[in-house]
Scaffold this active site. Sequence first.
Site, PDB file in Angstrom:
ATOM      1  N   ASN A 221      48.992  34.606  41.496  1.00  0.00           N
ATOM      2  CA  ASN A 221      48.086  34.952  42.601  1.00  0.00           C
ATOM      3  C   ASN A 221      46.654  34.594  42.219  1.00  0.00           C
ATOM      4  O   ASN A 221      46.394  34.079  41.131  1.00  0.00           O
ATOM      5  CB  ASN A 221      48.237  36.425  42.975  1.00  0.00           C
ATOM      6  CG  ASN A 221      47.888  37.323  41.807  1.00  0.00           C
ATOM      7  OD1 ASN A 221      46.760  37.382  41.348  1.00  0.00           O
ATOM      8  ND2 ASN A 221      48.900  38.027  41.294  1.00  0.00           N
ATOM      9  N   ASP A 290      54.500  41.393  42.226  1.00  0.00           N
ATOM     10  CA  ASP A 290      55.462  42.423  42.662  1.00  0.00           C
ATOM     11  C   ASP A 290      56.890  41.917  42.522  1.00  0.00           C
ATOM     12  O   ASP A 290      57.823  42.696  42.394  1.00  0.00           O
ATOM     13  CB  ASP A 290      55.188  42.803  44.121  1.00  0.00           C
ATOM     14  CG  ASP A 290      53.873  43.552  44.241  1.00  0.00           C
ATOM     15  OD1 ASP A 290      53.543  44.300  43.301  1.00  0.00           O
ATOM     16  OD2 ASP A 290      53.168  43.377  45.251  1.00  0.00           O
ATOM     17  N   LYS A 300      63.333  21.615  33.842  1.00  0.00           N
ATOM     18  CA  LYS A 300      62.502  21.500  35.050  1.00  0.00           C
ATOM     19  C   LYS A 300      63.391  21.303  36.284  1.00  0.00           C
ATOM     20  O   LYS A 300      64.302  20.456  36.268  1.00  0.00           O
ATOM     21  CB  LYS A 300      61.551  20.312  34.866  1.00  0.00           C
ATOM     22  CG  LYS A 300      60.557  20.186  35.970  1.00  0.00           C
ATOM     23  CD  LYS A 300      59.671  18.968  35.784  1.00  0.00           C
ATOM     24  CE  LYS A 300      58.905  18.691  37.061  1.00  0.00           C
ATOM     25  NZ  LYS A 300      58.322  17.366  37.065  1.00  0.00           N
ATOM     26  N   ASP A 317      56.906  48.594  38.250  1.00  0.00           N
ATOM     27  CA  ASP A 317      55.528  48.987  38.558  1.00  0.00           C
ATOM     28  C   ASP A 317      54.928  49.662  37.318  1.00  0.00           C
ATOM     29  O   ASP A 317      55.217  50.824  37.016  1.00  0.00           O
ATOM     30  CB  ASP A 317      55.507  49.935  39.767  1.00  0.00           C
ATOM     31  CG  ASP A 317      54.089  50.138  40.290  1.00  0.00           C
ATOM     32  OD1 ASP A 317      53.162  50.315  39.467  1.00  0.00           O
ATOM     33  OD2 ASP A 317      53.903  50.113  41.511  1.00  0.00           O
ATOM     34  N   ILE A 318      54.097  48.917  36.609  1.00  0.00           N
ATOM     35  CA  ILE A 318      53.554  49.390  35.324  1.00  0.00           C
ATOM     36  C   ILE A 318      52.753  50.672  35.527  1.00  0.00           C
ATOM     37  O   ILE A 318      52.940  51.673  34.833  1.00  0.00           O
ATOM     38  CB  ILE A 318      52.663  48.294  34.689  1.00  0.00           C
ATOM     39  CG1 ILE A 318      53.464  46.996  34.538  1.00  0.00           C
ATOM     40  CG2 ILE A 318      52.106  48.755  33.353  1.00  0.00           C
ATOM     41  CD1 ILE A 318      52.621  45.779  34.197  1.00  0.00           C
ATOM     42  N   PHE A 334      44.146  50.238  41.086  1.00  0.00           N
ATOM     43  CA  PHE A 334      43.328  49.459  42.017  1.00  0.00           C
ATOM     44  C   PHE A 334      44.189  49.145  43.233  1.00  0.00           C
ATOM     45  O   PHE A 334      45.406  49.057  43.118  1.00  0.00           O
ATOM     46  CB  PHE A 334      42.862  48.146  41.362  1.00  0.00           C
ATOM     47  CG  PHE A 334      41.582  48.306  40.597  1.00  0.00           C
ATOM     48  CD1 PHE A 334      41.584  48.934  39.361  1.00  0.00           C
ATOM     49  CD2 PHE A 334      40.378  47.842  41.116  1.00  0.00           C
ATOM     50  CE1 PHE A 334      40.405  49.108  38.648  1.00  0.00           C
ATOM     51  CE2 PHE A 334      39.192  48.001  40.415  1.00  0.00           C
ATOM     52  CZ  PHE A 334      39.203  48.635  39.188  1.00  0.00           C
ATOM     53  N   LYS A 348      48.815  55.378  48.289  1.00  0.00           N
ATOM     54  CA  LYS A 348      49.190  54.840  46.966  1.00  0.00           C
ATOM     55  C   LYS A 348      48.862  55.853  45.855  1.00  0.00           C
ATOM     56  O   LYS A 348      49.629  56.021  44.912  1.00  0.00           O
ATOM     57  CB  LYS A 348      48.406  53.540  46.732  1.00  0.00           C
ATOM     58  CG  LYS A 348      49.204  52.478  46.057  1.00  0.00           C
ATOM     59  CD  LYS A 348      48.548  51.125  46.194  1.00  0.00           C
ATOM     60  CE  LYS A 348      48.978  50.405  47.463  1.00  0.00           C
ATOM     61  NZ  LYS A 348      48.432  49.071  47.602  1.00  0.00           N
ATOM     62  N   LYS A 352      52.124  57.033  43.761  1.00  0.00           N
ATOM     63  CA  LYS A 352      52.213  56.637  42.358  1.00  0.00           C
ATOM     64  C   LYS A 352      51.733  57.755  41.433  1.00  0.00           C
ATOM     65  O   LYS A 352      51.628  57.557  40.228  1.00  0.00           O
ATOM     66  CB  LYS A 352      51.390  55.366  42.112  1.00  0.00           C
ATOM     67  CG  LYS A 352      51.871  54.142  42.899  1.00  0.00           C
ATOM     68  CD  LYS A 352      51.335  52.842  42.301  1.00  0.00           C
ATOM     69  CE  LYS A 352      51.639  51.649  43.197  1.00  0.00           C
ATOM     70  NZ  LYS A 352      51.482  50.365  42.516  1.00  0.00           N
TER      71      LYS A 352
HETATM   72  O1  C5P Z   1      51.339  48.769  44.968  1.00  0.00           O
HETATM   73  P1  C5P Z   1      50.230  47.819  44.641  1.00  0.00           P
HETATM   74  O2  C5P Z   1      50.718  46.552  43.980  1.00  0.00           O
HETATM   75  O3  C5P Z   1      49.291  47.534  45.781  1.00  0.00           O
HETATM   76  O4  C5P Z   1      49.345  48.642  43.591  1.00  0.00           O
HETATM   77  C1  C5P Z   1      48.288  48.058  42.921  1.00  0.00           C
HETATM   78  C2  C5P Z   1      48.056  48.781  41.636  1.00  0.00           C
HETATM   79  O5  C5P Z   1      49.296  48.895  40.919  1.00  0.00           O
HETATM   80  C3  C5P Z   1      47.135  48.031  40.711  1.00  0.00           C
HETATM   81  O6  C5P Z   1      46.435  49.004  39.969  1.00  0.00           O
HETATM   82  C4  C5P Z   1      48.085  47.235  39.834  1.00  0.00           C
HETATM   83  O7  C5P Z   1      47.499  46.955  38.564  1.00  0.00           O
HETATM   84  C5  C5P Z   1      49.261  48.168  39.702  1.00  0.00           C
HETATM   85  N1  C5P Z   1      50.575  47.494  39.583  1.00  0.00           N
HETATM   86  C6  C5P Z   1      51.259  47.547  38.379  1.00  0.00           C
HETATM   87  N2  C5P Z   1      52.477  46.961  38.255  1.00  0.00           N
HETATM   88  C7  C5P Z   1      53.059  46.329  39.293  1.00  0.00           C
HETATM   89  C8  C5P Z   1      52.379  46.260  40.517  1.00  0.00           C
HETATM   90  C9  C5P Z   1      51.138  46.859  40.629  1.00  0.00           C
HETATM   91  O8  C5P Z   1      50.732  48.116  37.398  1.00  0.00           O
HETATM   92  N3  C5P Z   1      54.261  45.766  39.129  1.00  0.00           N
END
Ligand code: C5P
Length: 416
Positions: A221, A290, A300, A317-318, A334, A348, A352
């Site tokens: 991205n 995501d 390739k 989702d970290i 964020f 959110k 979370k």
């Molecule tokens: O749910 P969303 O992707 O909008 O949330 C954004 C927040 O979640 C950011 O702080 C991003 O660093 C964190 N995030 C994460 N791991 C993911 C997706 C988002 O830590 N796989």
Amino acid sequence: MRARVDRIYCNMTDLTNKRILLGISGGIAAYKSPDIVRRLRERGFEVRVAMTRAACEFVTPLTFQAVSGKSVHTHLLDASAEAAMGHIELARWADTVLIAPATADYLAKLAHGIADDLLSTLCLATTSPIVVAPAMNRQMWDAEATRENVAVLKARGVTFLGPGDGSQACGEVGPGRMLEPADISALIAARYNCDKLRGLKVMVTAGATREALDPVRFISNQSSGKMGYAVANAAAEAGARVILVSGPTSLEAPLGVDRVCVNSAQEMFAAVMQRVGESQIFIGAAAVSDYAPKEYAEQKLKKSKDRMTIELVKTRDILAEVAAMDHAPFTVGFAAETDDVETYARDKLRKKSLDMIAANLVGVPGSGFGSDENALSVYWSGGAEELELAPKLHLARRLIGIVADRYREKHSAQNS
Ligand code: C5P
């Protein structure tokens, strides 16, 4: 040339109340002082300027009026200036008095409490910290009288920024150069946050992740990583030990920050989980993918059919997993939203289980991805703060100030 920077005294002044009274005394380095005003204002400080008569011989008050956006104070006995903002009012207004350049003569005046012009009167009348950036010929800096004056001022708590070492306007080389405006403004800014996170470990994620399809292609991205790097920088300035887990970027690691470089969301997850247990604060500023391709092609992918379908699977989702840990750190996320920022960000925050979320409206010209500026709306349960469009480092410092305050509030509530 290596600048010598004396120890900075930290005060815990509210970050929203940053008012610098910049005093200019009469030395050739005064030609650099308009740049100090500009850089302090870029960082969000409000600056007013007071000049000595000798300083006006080097740079005109009009120059400082233009860069500060405020009328410049030059005379103690000017009735109209006193009516607008009297010298006692001005001395109270400032939360730091910075004298740059501070000549040998000015240091002597300060040391002896002489108050025969506006600036020296302000220095005597203020209860705020005084910071000086000396600038003079190396012999004058080394003179016994100056050394004694410096010792007296230091003993009274006056902070010295520099002087630096190097070539001087008189052609000599040695100590006595005024520090560069960028260094002076950075050191002044650091005074406002320093120690707020002293003794704490902060982990920050930053940048985009890359999800490989084959050895040469990936899904990613637009994130530049600038906001996360600015947050890591501001946390380090505030005294924290900082681990920055970063996706690929061309940015340099901020000074004093330990960087762990990763590529994919899976690598970022692993790097975070391996080290986050030691952190008291976790700030997820990375734009983590995501979804990632289900399959990785060792060779390739070849161009063949007209259509190609890539199956994607959700990444972990970290941020949410860190927030769900036993003994989770104070977690800050964020959110980039295109509309209805508060509703989506608060949603959110809840889903979370975060302590705080910093949201920005994406798609606004001049802010967000890749840009040097941003604007943030910060939410936590029971509170919010708007951080208006500003350079990312300036925003990051304000954000770190809020994080530090909320972190301490949460801890004092837990301990009571
Ligand atoms: O749910 P969303 O992707 O909008 O949330 C954004 C927040 O979640 C950011 O702080 C991003 O660093 C964190 N995030 C994460 N791991 C993911 C997706 C988002 O830590 N796989």
